[in-house]
Write a protein that holds these residues in place. Structure first.
Motif, mmCIF file in Angstrom:
data_model
loop_
_atom_site.group_PDB
_atom_site.id
_atom_site.type_symbol
_atom_site.label_atom_id
_atom_site.label_comp_id
_atom_site.label_asym_id
_atom_site.label_seq_id
_atom_site.Cartn_x
_atom_site.Cartn_y
_atom_site.Cartn_z
ATOM 1 N N MET A 1 -14.976 -44.965 -39.391
ATOM 2 C CA MET A 1 -15.784 -46.217 -39.667
ATOM 3 C C MET A 1 -16.604 -46.057 -41.156
ATOM 4 S SD MET A 1 -18.871 -48.229 -37.700
ATOM 5 C CE MET A 1 -17.889 -47.844 -36.173
ATOM 6 N N LEU A 2 -16.877 -44.993 -41.571
ATOM 7 C CA LEU A 2 -17.290 -44.697 -42.792
ATOM 8 C C LEU A 2 -16.127 -45.175 -43.962
ATOM 9 C CD1 LEU A 2 -19.410 -41.658 -42.042
ATOM 10 C CD2 LEU A 2 -20.157 -43.970 -42.777
ATOM 11 N N ARG A 3 -15.021 -44.647 -43.622
ATOM 12 C CA ARG A 3 -14.117 -44.977 -44.537
ATOM 13 C C ARG A 3 -13.517 -46.366 -44.478
ATOM 14 N NH1 ARG A 3 -11.032 -39.674 -43.107
ATOM 15 N NH2 ARG A 3 -12.244 -38.310 -44.325
ATOM 16 N N TRP B 1 -27.547 -42.882 -40.533
ATOM 17 C CA TRP B 1 -27.460 -41.612 -39.651
ATOM 18 C C TRP B 1 -28.644 -41.396 -39.111
ATOM 19 C CZ3 TRP B 1 -23.910 -36.634 -40.402
ATOM 20 C CH2 TRP B 1 -24.342 -35.900 -39.405
ATOM 21 N N ALA B 2 -29.173 -41.885 -38.338
ATOM 22 C CA ALA B 2 -30.824 -41.771 -37.549
ATOM 23 C C ALA B 2 -30.594 -40.328 -36.906
ATOM 24 C CB ALA B 2 -30.937 -42.763 -36.609
ATOM 25 N N MET C 1 -18.634 -37.172 -49.405
ATOM 26 C CA MET C 1 -17.190 -37.914 -48.696
ATOM 27 C C MET C 1 -17.380 -39.423 -48.597
ATOM 28 S SD MET C 1 -14.832 -35.638 -48.803
ATOM 29 C CE MET C 1 -13.914 -36.742 -48.144
ATOM 30 N N HIS C 2 -18.695 -39.847 -48.492
ATOM 31 C CA HIS C 2 -19.174 -41.023 -47.749
ATOM 32 C C HIS C 2 -20.158 -41.653 -48.603
ATOM 33 C CE1 HIS C 2 -16.291 -40.401 -44.650
ATOM 34 N NE2 HIS C 2 -16.853 -39.154 -44.340
ATOM 35 N N PRO C 3 -20.012 -42.161 -49.652
ATOM 36 C CA PRO C 3 -21.047 -42.765 -50.648
ATOM 37 C C PRO C 3 -21.981 -43.739 -49.933
ATOM 38 C CG PRO C 3 -19.239 -42.891 -51.736
ATOM 39 C CD PRO C 3 -18.593 -42.432 -50.545
ATOM 40 N N ASN C 4 -21.581 -44.409 -48.901
ATOM 41 C CA ASN C 4 -22.199 -45.547 -48.074
ATOM 42 C C ASN C 4 -22.818 -44.960 -47.022
ATOM 43 O OD1 ASN C 4 -19.467 -44.606 -46.907
ATOM 44 N ND2 ASN C 4 -19.262 -46.791 -45.969
ATOM 45 N N LEU C 5 -23.036 -43.573 -46.867
ATOM 46 C CA LEU C 5 -23.874 -42.859 -45.831
ATOM 47 C C LEU C 5 -25.278 -42.689 -46.321
ATOM 48 C CD1 LEU C 5 -23.988 -41.854 -42.839
ATOM 49 C CD2 LEU C 5 -23.060 -39.727 -43.833
ATOM 50 N N HIS C 6 -26.554 -42.905 -45.337
ATOM 51 C CA HIS C 6 -27.731 -42.400 -45.523
ATOM 52 C C HIS C 6 -28.182 -41.832 -44.365
ATOM 53 C CE1 HIS C 6 -27.742 -45.382 -49.126
ATOM 54 N NE2 HIS C 6 -26.954 -46.030 -48.351
#
Length: 84
Positions: A1-3, A12-13, A39-44
């Motif tokens: 989904m991240l990609r 990511w809680a 790998m996933h710049p849209n992940l916090h």
């Protein structure tokens, strides 16, 4: 989904808790958090966790990840108990 959804920001809680090990008392490895951020710049990450895990976050590997990606982390708290 991240990609697949690169235009969407994901949080990511409880990211520091390693639920894959079925344990709320084990930390995810700092190197894995770094890998996911690369790998996933849209992940916090949101790092609310049991306070007994806090000392584990104070090691140099976590400090380096926090400093290198300070815009990707937020700290939260979980309030538990009786609400009146």
């Amino acid at each position: 989904m991240l990609r697949a959804c690169r235009e969407t920001n994901f949080i990511w809680a409880h990211a520091a808790c390693d639920y894959a090990k079925k344990s709320k008392t084990t930390l995810v490895e700092a190197d894995y958090l770094r890998y996911m951020l690369i790998m996933h710049p849209n992940l916090h990450f949101e790092l609310s966790m049991p306070t007994k895990l806090l000392p584990g976050l104070l090691n140099y590997k976590y400090t380096e990840v926090f400093l290198d990606y300070s815009d990707k982390f937020m700290f939260g708290t979980d309030i538990t108990g009786t609400y009146r």
